[in-house]
Design a protein around this motif. Structure first.
Motif, PDB file in Angstrom:
ATOM      1  N   LYS A  11       0.843  -1.200   0.000  1.00 57.28           N
ATOM      2  CA  LYS A  11       0.000   0.000   0.000  1.00 57.28           C
ATOM      3  C   LYS A  11       0.876   1.247   0.000  1.00 57.28           C
ATOM      4  O   LYS A  11       1.139   1.835   1.041  1.00 57.28           O
ATOM      5  CB  LYS A  11      -0.892   0.010   1.249  1.00 57.28           C
ATOM      6  N   GLN A  12       1.380   1.581  -1.139  1.00 55.91           N
ATOM      7  CA  GLN A  12       2.175   2.793  -1.251  1.00 55.91           C
ATOM      8  C   GLN A  12       1.661   3.603  -2.419  1.00 55.91           C
ATOM      9  O   GLN A  12       0.951   3.089  -3.279  1.00 55.91           O
ATOM     10  CB  GLN A  12       3.658   2.440  -1.466  1.00 55.91           C
ATOM     11  N   HIS A  13       2.063   4.856  -2.429  1.00 62.60           N
ATOM     12  CA  HIS A  13       1.657   5.717  -3.510  1.00 62.60           C
ATOM     13  C   HIS A  13       2.108   5.115  -4.839  1.00 62.60           C
ATOM     14  O   HIS A  13       3.269   4.792  -5.019  1.00 62.60           O
ATOM     15  CB  HIS A  13       2.304   7.088  -3.297  1.00 62.60           C
ATOM     16  N   ARG A  14       1.142   4.963  -5.769  1.00 61.30           N
ATOM     17  CA  ARG A  14       1.456   4.175  -6.958  1.00 61.30           C
ATOM     18  C   ARG A  14       2.369   4.924  -7.933  1.00 61.30           C
ATOM     19  O   ARG A  14       3.260   4.331  -8.535  1.00 61.30           O
ATOM     20  CB  ARG A  14       0.141   3.812  -7.658  1.00 61.30           C
ATOM     21  N   ALA A  15       2.153   6.223  -8.052  1.00 58.90           N
ATOM     22  CA  ALA A  15       2.965   6.989  -9.006  1.00 58.90           C
ATOM     23  C   ALA A  15       4.429   6.984  -8.590  1.00 58.90           C
ATOM     24  O   ALA A  15       5.325   6.815  -9.428  1.00 58.90           O
ATOM     25  CB  ALA A  15       2.441   8.415  -9.105  1.00 58.90           C
ATOM     26  N   SER A  16       4.676   7.124  -7.280  1.00 57.90           N
ATOM     27  CA  SER A  16       6.070   7.150  -6.847  1.00 57.90           C
ATOM     28  C   SER A  16       6.717   5.776  -7.038  1.00 57.90           C
ATOM     29  O   SER A  16       7.916   5.663  -7.299  1.00 57.90           O
ATOM     30  CB  SER A  16       6.171   7.576  -5.392  1.00 57.90           C
ATOM     31  N   PHE A  17       5.889   4.732  -6.931  1.00 56.44           N
ATOM     32  CA  PHE A  17       6.396   3.380  -7.165  1.00 56.44           C
ATOM     33  C   PHE A  17       6.855   3.214  -8.612  1.00 56.44           C
ATOM     34  O   PHE A  17       7.944   2.682  -8.883  1.00 56.44           O
ATOM     35  CB  PHE A  17       5.297   2.364  -6.812  1.00 56.44           C
ATOM     36  N   PHE A  60      -8.107  -6.211   1.413  1.00 62.89           N
ATOM     37  CA  PHE A  60      -8.107  -5.880   2.843  1.00 62.89           C
ATOM     38  C   PHE A  60      -7.058  -4.849   3.194  1.00 62.89           C
ATOM     39  O   PHE A  60      -5.993  -4.793   2.561  1.00 62.89           O
ATOM     40  CB  PHE A  60      -7.910  -7.140   3.696  1.00 62.89           C
ATOM     41  N   GLN A  61      -7.368  -4.100   4.221  1.00 61.39           N
ATOM     42  CA  GLN A  61      -6.499  -3.007   4.623  1.00 61.39           C
ATOM     43  C   GLN A  61      -5.158  -3.518   5.149  1.00 61.39           C
ATOM     44  O   GLN A  61      -4.113  -2.980   4.836  1.00 61.39           O
ATOM     45  CB  GLN A  61      -7.226  -2.181   5.703  1.00 61.39           C
ATOM     46  N   ASN A  62      -5.195  -4.601   5.937  1.00 61.99           N
ATOM     47  CA  ASN A  62      -3.951  -5.085   6.550  1.00 61.99           C
ATOM     48  C   ASN A  62      -3.333  -6.254   5.784  1.00 61.99           C
ATOM     49  O   ASN A  62      -2.730  -7.145   6.352  1.00 61.99           O
ATOM     50  CB  ASN A  62      -4.196  -5.484   8.003  1.00 61.99           C
ATOM     51  N   PHE A  63      -3.482  -6.209   4.470  1.00 62.56           N
ATOM     52  CA  PHE A  63      -2.928  -7.269   3.631  1.00 62.56           C
ATOM     53  C   PHE A  63      -1.405  -7.207   3.617  1.00 62.56           C
ATOM     54  O   PHE A  63      -0.802  -6.152   3.472  1.00 62.56           O
ATOM     55  CB  PHE A  63      -3.467  -7.118   2.209  1.00 62.56           C
ATOM     56  N   LYS A  64      -0.782  -8.370   3.817  1.00 60.75           N
ATOM     57  CA  LYS A  64       0.680  -8.433   3.737  1.00 60.75           C
ATOM     58  C   LYS A  64       1.073  -9.655   2.933  1.00 60.75           C
ATOM     59  O   LYS A  64       0.449 -10.718   3.061  1.00 60.75           O
ATOM     60  CB  LYS A  64       1.290  -8.540   5.145  1.00 60.75           C
TER      61      LYS A  64
END
Lengths: 272, 169
Positions: free
Chosen positions: B48-54, B100-104
């Protein structure tokens, strides 16, 4: 206006991707048509230094083999010298030299791609310039393409863009040397007319047509040959003398008369 | 915590580029197989990170590898493609869990992780060799190179990811 902004906001990731992709493809296509890009190449300061450090460590492992290669070359040259009668003092006059040589070391080699480049630790400050020839103790290697202050990238003969004038040693028929990217020990000599008699094992050397390499630099031997599609020219597979996977010491050859040759050719062409 | 995450990613970036350039680009297994282990950066990068910066970061990663290997911008093109497609691939592999929010990634099954990594590598290599060879006449050659190199990359990436695995909490 609102809708355009909404559109951009909604697809901003896709647009970013598209923009970067076009950028990448632009760089790549540009390199297909002309010289390798001047920004992205391993002759730059940072990558050059990293490669130099790494090759400084790994070069110790091949010292024995490398020494043997150089001794063999010395032996060959020594033999030539001893068997030349009356060494002429005029021939040794440095004002009449046509070529000068700079020694260098390979710090990065590649041979598995389709457009292979080699980086050497000689650059502008050693007066290495683009379009100089590079050879090894065993034979032809390539042509300098980009230079930085301390490093230079060399377009290897294992490069689809490479095209070098070469000839058969005993008949002097010339053609161009290309690479089809299939094997790293085989290059192809094309444009030799059908009437030329060939045998497997004939030696191929550089021709005198190029203003980059001196004549008679060894390249390889004929491994097999067949006719091309037009049925009037040979397509020759040449097994290289050089082991392209194991390069260390190289010589950069500078043709002192190149400028004059090029100017003359240009003048002739414009007069046509 | 946040700065920690940045530092880890920067170290990863530099180390992967160096390992790729100094070790794996010189491997030439069977004459042409050079595994591209730097893809692991995209596998390890937080979900879950900012997609553009990725995508921007992947572009830089690919470009730095290109910079060393004289391949123009081919690595960069292939890397931004998988960076852009990563959410789609994750959705495909992990299904509803991904929402899900806490997906890892560490909480998913081994098979899912394997499939995710394999898809990333396969797409990357197809784009890479298609651009490198750049002709449809050599379509079979593209497939051959892409599949054989993918296999080598996959094996090495699995080794690396189990070697440096993040511990489950």
């Amino acid at each position: 206006m609102q809708q355009i902004i909404n559109f951009i906001l909604r697809y901003k990731n896709f647009l970013l991707y598209l923009f970067l992709m076009l950028l990448c493809i632009g760089f790549t296509i540009q390199s297909h048509s002309y010289h390798q890009s001047h920004f992205f190449n391993s002759s730059s300061w940072i990558s050059g230094n990293i490669y130099e450090t790494s090759s400084g460590i790994t070069s110790y492992f091949g010292l024995k083999k490398e020494n043997k290669k150089l001794v063999e070359e010395n032996k060959r040259l020594r033999l030539l010298l001893l068997n030349t009668k009356n060494v002429d003092s005029v021939a040794l006059d440095s004002t009449q030299m046509a070529y000068t040589i700079t020694t260098g070391k390979v710090i990065k080699n590649s041979y598995s791609g389709h457009r292979n480049y080699i980086t050497i630790n000689r650059g502008l400050r050693d007066s290495v310039k683009p379009d100089m020839g590079v050879i090894t103790p065993q034979g032809l290697l390539g042509i300098v393409e980009n230079v930085s202050e301390k490093y230079a990238t060399v377009q290897s003969i294992l490069n689809e863009k490479s095209s070098i004038n070469a000839k058969l040693k005993h008949t002097n028929h010339f053609g161009s040397l290309k690479w089809d990217a299939k094997a790293y020990n085989l290059v192809q000599l094309v444009d030799i007319p059908r009437l030329v008699p060939l045998t497997v094992g004939d030696t191929i050397v550089t021709g005198g047509m190029s203003s980059i390499f001196p004549e008679n630099i060894p390249i390889g031997v004929i491994q097999k040959f067949d006719l091309d599609n037009s049925k009037s020219f040979w397509r020759i597979q040449v097994a290289l003398f050089n082991d392209m996977t194991n390069l260390k010491n190289v010589y950069v050859v500078r043709n002192l008369e190149r400028q004059e040759i090029l100017e003359l050719q240009e003048e002739t062409e414009t007069n046509d | 915590m946040i700065s920690n995450h940045y530092i880890i990613n920067i170290i990863r970036f530099v180390l992967l580029v160096l390992v790729q350039v100094l070790v794996f680009n010189k491997l030439n297994f069977l004459g042409f197989i050079n595994p591209m282990v730097y893809i692991l950066f995209l596998y390890w990068y937080p979900v879950k990170q900012h997609r553009a910066s990725f995508i921007g970061l992947s572009f830089l990663l690919g470009l730095s590898v290109d910079f060393f290997s004289d391949t123009m911008a081919i690595n960069a093109a292939a890397t931004i493609t998988i960076a852009y497609l990563r959410p789609t691939i994750m959705h495909f592999v992990f299904g509803i869990n991904y929402e899900f929010q806490n997906f890892k990634i560490q909480n998913t099954t081994q098979v899912q992780q394997f499939a995710f990594l394999a898809l990333l590598i396969l797409v990357h290599h197809l784009v890479f060799f298609a651009l490198e060879i750049f002709s449809f006449a050599n379509f079979l050659l593209i497939l051959k190179k892409a599949f054989s190199t993918s296999l080598a990359t996959l094996v090495l990436c699995i080794l690396f990811s189990s070697l440096f695995s993040v511990k489950k909490e």
